[in-house]
Design an enzyme around this catalytic site. Structure first.
Site, PDB file in Angstrom:
ATOM      1  N   HIS A 141      -6.041 -10.452  -2.680  1.00  0.00           N
ATOM      2  CA  HIS A 141      -7.351 -10.268  -3.289  1.00  0.00           C
ATOM      3  C   HIS A 141      -7.285  -9.545  -4.631  1.00  0.00           C
ATOM      4  O   HIS A 141      -8.243  -9.577  -5.405  1.00  0.00           O
ATOM      5  CB  HIS A 141      -8.314  -9.553  -2.323  1.00  0.00           C
ATOM      6  CG  HIS A 141      -8.034  -8.099  -2.110  1.00  0.00           C
ATOM      7  ND1 HIS A 141      -7.264  -7.622  -1.070  1.00  0.00           N
ATOM      8  CD2 HIS A 141      -8.434  -6.997  -2.803  1.00  0.00           C
ATOM      9  CE1 HIS A 141      -7.217  -6.306  -1.125  1.00  0.00           C
ATOM     10  NE2 HIS A 141      -7.908  -5.896  -2.171  1.00  0.00           N
ATOM     11  N   ASP A 167      -3.228 -11.536   3.474  1.00  0.00           N
ATOM     12  CA  ASP A 167      -3.654 -10.962   2.195  1.00  0.00           C
ATOM     13  C   ASP A 167      -2.454 -10.448   1.389  1.00  0.00           C
ATOM     14  O   ASP A 167      -2.550  -9.470   0.660  1.00  0.00           O
ATOM     15  CB  ASP A 167      -4.672  -9.828   2.401  1.00  0.00           C
ATOM     16  CG  ASP A 167      -5.396  -9.473   1.106  1.00  0.00           C
ATOM     17  OD1 ASP A 167      -5.594 -10.360   0.264  1.00  0.00           O
ATOM     18  OD2 ASP A 167      -5.748  -8.280   0.933  1.00  0.00           O
ATOM     19  N   SER A 207      -5.547  -1.086  -3.630  1.00  0.00           N
ATOM     20  CA  SER A 207      -4.979  -2.258  -2.969  1.00  0.00           C
ATOM     21  C   SER A 207      -3.690  -2.704  -3.652  1.00  0.00           C
ATOM     22  O   SER A 207      -3.604  -2.774  -4.877  1.00  0.00           O
ATOM     23  CB  SER A 207      -5.985  -3.413  -2.999  1.00  0.00           C
ATOM     24  OG  SER A 207      -7.096  -3.129  -2.205  1.00  0.00           O
TER      25      SER A 207
END
Length: 333
Positions: free
Chosen positions: A70, A102, A180
């Site tokens: 993402h 992910d 992230s």
């Protein structure tokens, strides 16, 4: 009392100096990533749609950045900017991603790249001290600290990521939007996790962050690099959905933990490991198995090219075993 204070201060300062050395050692292997889908490339009018972090690693003779899917956000190569700790800007040559975990891997090419030191995430335990490094709110190379709060977290509602395969470390190290893809680092300066998500009502840090164990993230990355896709691991057992506290008590377990085997697939890794109907799998690849769904998650994220240690409960005894898992698609055709 003054002497006691000074002695304790010296001890604490030595600890602090160690923590500073760990961070200094790890930071050159951590990058800041910006991507955009707006405008023409990264002109002044462009807007950054995603910002995050990544971890440099080496596979064969090439260098790659491990991050979250993402963070890359389906951006074309020319709209991905990767900044090294020394300020240099490098470009992406190739991007490969896996939606279910992910995980994204970006091939890069530059001089003086320093790969991260990778730890054994199968040995991580609750209570360990850790650091999270990332780019919260675009502030690159931000370091926060905390502990491992839990392992094996799954069945989490994590917003738009919608991850199918979940087997996270939970940490109270402050993780915010922009963390992230950054590393979770232990006191030895080793990467043990890939920071991926937060559980928050505010959109910011509420003391609950999640990281993918690094062995799982790198296993996905290496398959993407070598094959362009990910083959999920397969063990080859069917599990007893009726295994409950009463059934556990009958066989001598204090509570219904683990996954009880009700069948073994012929020719499977489980058969090669001599698993029998009635065995209870209590530990797999360094993690306690609470139930059959957790075992499925753990197995799905295991690597295919190494011996996996696990434990079973049989006839009142705990037995340690090893197995090399197979690709699931071999047994689905």
């Amino acid at each position: 009392m003054r002497e006691e204070i000074l002695a304790e201060a010296d001890f604490l300062e030595r600890q602090l100096n160690h923590l500073k050395r760990v961070v200094k050692y790890a930071r050159p292997s951590i990058v800041h990533i910006e991507t955009t889908m707006a405008g023409n490339g990264f002109s002044k009018s462009s807007e950054v749609d995603e910002a995050g972090a990544g971890i440099i690693f080496k596979h064969d003779k090439s260098f790659f950045v491990l991050t979250n899917r993402h963070v890359i956000n389906q951006a074309p190569l020319e709209r991905i900017r990767i900044y090294l700790e020394d300020g240099r800007l490098i470009r992406a040559r190739r991007v490969l991603t896996d939606r279910d975990t992910d995980v994204a891997v970006v091939e890069v090419d530059a001089d003086r790249l320093i790969p991260a030191e990778v730890g054994d995430s199968s040995q991580v335990e609750v209570g360990e001290n850790v650091f999270a490094v990332g780019s919260p709110f675009g502030l690159s190379q931000t370091v926060t600290s905390g502990i491992i709060s839990a392992v094996g977290r799954r069945n989490l509602q994590l917003g738009r990521q919608g991850l199918k395969l979940q087997n996270f470390f939970q940490t109270d190290a402050a993780i915010n939007p922009g963390n992230s893809g950054g590393p979770l680092i232990n006191l030895r300066g080793e990467v043990i996790g890939l920071n991926t998500a937060i559980a928050s009502n505010s959109g910011g840090n509420d003391g609950i962050g999640f990281a993918i164990p690094i062995h799982a993230a790198l296993g996905v990355a290496e398959q993407l690099i070598e094959k362009g896709q990910v083959a999920r691991a397969f063990f080859g057992v069917r599990m007893d959905a009726d295994f409950d506290a009463a059934a556990a008590k009958e066989i001598g377990l204090f509570r219904a933990r683990g996954a009880k085997v009700s069948g073994v697939t012929p020719g499977s890794p489980a058969e090669a490991a001599m698993i029998q109907v009635g065995d209870v799998i209590t530990r797999f690849y360094g993690q306690e198995v609470e139930d059959d769904l957790q075992l499925i998650s753990i197995v799905s994220l295991c690597p295919l090219d190494e011996d996996i240690r696990f434990e079973i409960y049989r006839d009142g005894k705990v037995i340690a075993k090893t197995v090399r898992l197979a690709a699931r698609n071999r047994f689905e055709n």
